[in-house]
Design an enzyme around this catalytic site. Sequence first.
Site, mmCIF file in Angstrom:
data_model
loop_
_atom_site.group_PDB
_atom_site.id
_atom_site.type_symbol
_atom_site.label_atom_id
_atom_site.label_comp_id
_atom_site.label_asym_id
_atom_site.label_seq_id
_atom_site.Cartn_x
_atom_site.Cartn_y
_atom_site.Cartn_z
ATOM 1 N N SER A 93 10.516 22.040 -6.530
ATOM 2 C CA SER A 93 11.885 22.280 -6.979
ATOM 3 C C SER A 93 12.150 21.624 -8.334
ATOM 4 O O SER A 93 11.682 20.514 -8.594
ATOM 5 C CB SER A 93 12.854 21.692 -5.950
ATOM 6 O OG SER A 93 14.137 21.574 -6.507
ATOM 7 N N SER A 94 12.911 22.296 -9.171
ATOM 8 C CA SER A 94 13.252 21.712 -10.470
ATOM 9 C C SER A 94 14.090 20.438 -10.300
ATOM 10 O O SER A 94 14.211 19.653 -11.230
ATOM 11 C CB SER A 94 14.001 22.735 -11.329
ATOM 12 O OG SER A 94 15.142 23.197 -10.640
ATOM 13 N N ASP A 95 14.647 20.222 -9.107
ATOM 14 C CA ASP A 95 15.429 19.012 -8.859
ATOM 15 C C ASP A 95 14.588 17.865 -8.283
ATOM 16 O O ASP A 95 15.139 16.859 -7.826
ATOM 17 C CB ASP A 95 16.584 19.324 -7.881
ATOM 18 C CG ASP A 95 17.556 20.328 -8.466
ATOM 19 O OD1 ASP A 95 17.993 20.116 -9.610
ATOM 20 O OD2 ASP A 95 17.884 21.324 -7.798
ATOM 21 N N HIS B 272 24.406 24.707 -3.311
ATOM 22 C CA HIS B 272 25.517 25.194 -4.138
ATOM 23 C C HIS B 272 26.571 25.793 -3.215
ATOM 24 O O HIS B 272 27.131 26.851 -3.513
ATOM 25 C CB HIS B 272 25.023 26.214 -5.169
ATOM 26 C CG HIS B 272 24.269 25.605 -6.304
ATOM 27 N ND1 HIS B 272 24.584 25.816 -7.628
ATOM 28 C CD2 HIS B 272 23.222 24.759 -6.314
ATOM 29 C CE1 HIS B 272 23.745 25.142 -8.399
ATOM 30 N NE2 HIS B 272 22.900 24.500 -7.633
ATOM 31 N N HIS C 98 28.501 20.451 -11.314
ATOM 32 C CA HIS C 98 27.258 20.937 -10.744
ATOM 33 C C HIS C 98 27.442 21.266 -9.251
ATOM 34 O O HIS C 98 27.733 22.405 -8.914
ATOM 35 C CB HIS C 98 26.169 19.887 -10.991
ATOM 36 C CG HIS C 98 24.788 20.314 -10.623
ATOM 37 N ND1 HIS C 98 23.660 19.704 -11.120
ATOM 38 C CD2 HIS C 98 24.343 21.283 -9.798
ATOM 39 C CE1 HIS C 98 22.581 20.299 -10.618
ATOM 40 N NE2 HIS C 98 22.982 21.241 -9.818
ATOM 41 N N ASP D 230 36.026 10.773 10.542
ATOM 42 C CA ASP D 230 34.954 10.722 11.547
ATOM 43 C C ASP D 230 33.584 10.564 10.870
ATOM 44 O O ASP D 230 32.625 10.155 11.514
ATOM 45 C CB ASP D 230 34.928 12.012 12.380
ATOM 46 C CG ASP D 230 36.008 12.036 13.456
ATOM 47 O OD1 ASP D 230 36.473 10.958 13.861
ATOM 48 O OD2 ASP D 230 36.378 13.143 13.899
ATOM 49 N N TYR E 171 32.010 6.642 20.644
ATOM 50 C CA TYR E 171 31.828 8.092 20.585
ATOM 51 C C TYR E 171 30.367 8.419 20.866
ATOM 52 O O TYR E 171 29.476 7.679 20.466
ATOM 53 C CB TYR E 171 32.220 8.601 19.194
ATOM 54 C CG TYR E 171 32.033 10.085 19.012
ATOM 55 C CD1 TYR E 171 33.067 10.980 19.269
ATOM 56 C CD2 TYR E 171 30.804 10.594 18.599
ATOM 57 C CE1 TYR E 171 32.897 12.347 19.110
ATOM 58 C CE2 TYR E 171 30.625 11.966 18.442
ATOM 59 C CZ TYR E 171 31.664 12.831 18.700
ATOM 60 O OH TYR E 171 31.473 14.174 18.543
ATOM 61 N N SER F 272 10.004 25.596 -6.333
ATOM 62 C CA SER F 272 11.057 26.053 -7.250
ATOM 63 C C SER F 272 11.203 27.576 -7.256
ATOM 64 O O SER F 272 10.204 28.305 -7.322
ATOM 65 C CB SER F 272 10.710 25.573 -8.668
ATOM 66 O OG SER F 272 11.717 25.958 -9.574
ATOM 67 N N GLY F 273 12.450 28.044 -7.165
ATOM 68 C CA GLY F 273 12.734 29.460 -7.398
ATOM 69 C C GLY F 273 12.155 30.424 -6.387
ATOM 70 O O GLY F 273 12.054 31.620 -6.669
ATOM 71 N N GLY G 18 19.518 25.770 -3.812
ATOM 72 C CA GLY G 18 19.445 24.655 -2.870
ATOM 73 C C GLY G 18 18.027 24.218 -2.535
ATOM 74 O O GLY G 18 17.056 24.939 -2.804
ATOM 75 N N ASN G 19 17.900 23.015 -1.985
ATOM 76 C CA ASN G 19 16.601 22.497 -1.585
ATOM 77 C C ASN G 19 16.765 21.285 -0.693
ATOM 78 O O ASN G 19 17.721 20.527 -0.818
ATOM 79 C CB ASN G 19 15.742 22.144 -2.824
ATOM 80 C CG ASN G 19 16.564 21.422 -3.895
ATOM 81 O OD1 ASN G 19 16.965 20.274 -3.717
ATOM 82 N ND2 ASN G 19 16.842 22.097 -5.010
ATOM 83 N N HIS H 137 20.251 19.354 -1.452
ATOM 84 C CA HIS H 137 21.094 19.827 -2.549
ATOM 85 C C HIS H 137 21.428 21.287 -2.279
ATOM 86 O O HIS H 137 20.549 22.089 -1.999
ATOM 87 C CB HIS H 137 20.340 19.699 -3.874
ATOM 88 C CG HIS H 137 21.056 20.316 -5.037
ATOM 89 N ND1 HIS H 137 22.392 20.087 -5.298
ATOM 90 C CD2 HIS H 137 20.634 21.176 -5.997
ATOM 91 C CE1 HIS H 137 22.751 20.764 -6.374
ATOM 92 N NE2 HIS H 137 21.716 21.434 -6.814
#
Lengths: 238, 238, 238, 238
Positions: B76-78, B99, B173, B122, B231, B47-48, B30-31, B97
């Site tokens: 990050s690789s993303d 998982h 993914h 909602d 709301y 990354s990592g 995640g990131n 992002h």
Amino acid sequence: MKKNNKSLKETCYRCNMMLPESGLVIHTFGNVSVADRERKLFAIKPSGVSYAKLKPEDMVIVDFDSQLVEGNLNPSSDTKTHAFLYKNWGNIEGIVHTHSTYAVAWAQAQKDIPMLGTTHADHLATDIPCTTIMSDDMIGGDYEYQTGVQIVECLLERNLSFGEIEMILVAGHGPFTWGKTAEKAVYNSIILEELARMAYLTLQINPAVPRLKDSLIRKHYERKHGLQAYYGQKKSKQ
Amino acid sequence: MKKNNKSLKETCYRCNMMLPESGLVIHTFGNVSVADRERKLFAIKPSGVSYAKLKPEDMVIVDFDSQLVEGNLNPSSDTKTHAFLYKNWGNIEGIVHTHSTYAVAWAQAQKDIPMLGTTHADHLATDIPCTTIMSDDMIGGDYEYQTGVQIVECLLERNLSFGEIEMILVAGHGPFTWGKTAEKAVYNSIILEELARMAYLTLQINPAVPRLKDSLIRKHYERKHGLQAYYGQKKSKQ
Amino acid sequence: MKKNNKSLKETCYRCNMMLPESGLVIHTFGNVSVADRERKLFAIKPSGVSYAKLKPEDMVIVDFDSQLVEGNLNPSSDTKTHAFLYKNWGNIEGIVHTHSTYAVAWAQAQKDIPMLGTTHADHLATDIPCTTIMSDDMIGGDYEYQTGVQIVECLLERNLSFGEIEMILVAGHGPFTWGKTAEKAVYNSIILEELARMAYLTLQINPAVPRLKDSLIRKHYERKHGLQAYYGQKKSKQ
Amino acid sequence: MKKNNKSLKETCYRCNMMLPESGLVIHTFGNVSVADRERKLFAIKPSGVSYAKLKPEDMVIVDFDSQLVEGNLNPSSDTKTHAFLYKNWGNIEGIVHTHSTYAVAWAQAQKDIPMLGTTHADHLATDIPCTTIMSDDMIGGDYEYQTGVQIVECLLERNLSFGEIEMILVAGHGPFTWGKTAEKAVYNSIILEELARMAYLTLQINPAVPRLKDSLIRKHYERKHGLQAYYGQKKSKQ
């Protein structure tokens, strides 16, 4: 860094304690071993001692033929499985066995965990293999030794390398993982449990979902483990 | 409030740490990124690097073309996925992002998460879209950049607005979410995981249940996000 | 014990905080109200304020017609539902609404939770009712008020007493529970979530399992709630 | 070690508190008793008192005919079930009843938990029995006493020994476990819940999976419990 018996026991203790901390084991379930490949020996959790009471000095040191080297307690009943793997597979320095819930469920279901997504492909490029149920002859023989045989043969039969596939399910029993370090082997047990859970849920939602396609598997596996890996901070294979 | 590199990194660090605190990620998964739209750059997780060892100063700053601006570690690789989204979508200042387990299960199952109840309505007025599996060409090209392309195109094809639909599943993914702030993007990741879990359980209980009817969707969506929203404490769109 | 606005707000705050502590809600989801029946008013959580930031003095006091009595914030958007129930049902002093996962799954599945075991029968002697989906007319009218109407009518149609059945599922939405005290109403929300989870798992294991037989239902319900109740420390009906 | 009323109550309190700590019970659900076989009496949790408020001195002491020996509170409503088991089964010194989620789900599903893997075989060599639903006559009679009768008869009918099978599901109700010590009985409740969860997941993954084969069951059961047991640190039967 030079390994001696004391440091081996301490690493072994520390890595064993990661199992209950990660929610992978309860009570006395599971065991981690840490090898010194140069001296052909490893430290392993004593048999049937609960994590709540475990101490570093309780770790038992045995050689790659499962002979006692140092320790006052009986080593894990799975010691011969660990020894067989260390003896047959150069390079690995840690092995973990747990009864983590979802991995055990797949092992009891006697099914490979299918490759269904990139979380899986980030860690290995194939389905996670599940052995067949052990033959009566092997069970009646030296059971824990034969469990090691079964694991090594399962990878051989499928043409899989223990350097790339660092996890397996023993049918009807549960998961074993390994790695170049004991920390990596523990990490693999945590990942295996999560992959087992994700695959379970995926197939409940869509039983007809196909295996992830090969180009996507290769992409994710290679960006982390390939020669051109660009994931993480160095060209280390993590 | 003026944003500088230091405050950007701190917000980015704080929002990244919300992921393990919310149980959405383990290890390095995640990131989160946080953008300064004026200067056209964003801070993102390196990354990592595992969350347990992450520090605010580890955050990496890159521009909307993914070029390094400040930082000692690889981003990050993303990163290219984030950059593409910031470049194409005005207004958003945070992307996440993960998982997370149930959202990944739906992504692996290659299914939209259907609108089954008011908890869903909602937050958004449509099913949560799942892209198709990426083509081999796109995978073989600039993969992470193409993931961004895929996300933008999926919304376009379905006539959905990124301002109203702040979450998507990338097939095979996992989930990406975004928002006007990084905190809102993290909130969306938490909500998405809960909606994914509720939809999973609902269909296990009653596979034949129909989609929630439109009048009920509109009612719940509008009371929180419409012009007459009542709301919450202000007419803010939360 | 005399209730004043301050004590009402404090009880209301304390009972609202039990929801995140019990894992029943995340973020701003859910609300608890506490009534003073003598003065015909109740304290309720403010709308859209997250539990992490909630303070006792934030609670809003309104009367049984939903008119503001005291408070600086907007009351929960579900206030009219609470008001309608207090007005129609004598005796109850607490109402709880959550989006707890398993109860919502049954509500979204639009199914009553069937009576499958004694844990259920310890708390109520019937299935847990799920309303029908609200009509477009009711949705288009005063929605939250109509939710109250829907709940009251559902029990009436089934000849159920609000004094014996202290929980309901609103179809497509989620659970409401109530009780003679706000603490009891919160307790009912916790129990409902557990009953919803147990029933879900039971039917996954054995979809053909019959409803628990009547003699066993009566035995368990009566030993806790009947005139001859012998469970607990007094002849109280809790 | 000599047992007196005070030490009995303290052990009983401590073992009762293990239930919420292990996540097996919420609120007032469940109860543990601890017997002094010499004096033919046991300490048990008081009825309907929540774990949060429980104190060692609240424990109630009754004899094997359920007659009050010492205590200011009513004993658990399940007291007669415990008493019947102590009276009929020599040797056991602890009994536990919980409403743990997965074990209850199997009990409500009215199914034995099938032997599917070695985690199960490490603890017992047969399926975990589920009784039939109690007859109306027994329910209408002395219900809790009859629950004891039902448990004893279920093992008899299946030719199972209470010394080897230390756990059972009462159909439509939930699990009871026992052991040579109260600690072992609590351990058995924890294990039962995990076996129930593993079996549930296994059958969701592969409904057609066969029972574990006998040679593997015997191997695992015997290495822990047989005459030649080599698991653990002594030839104790753990």
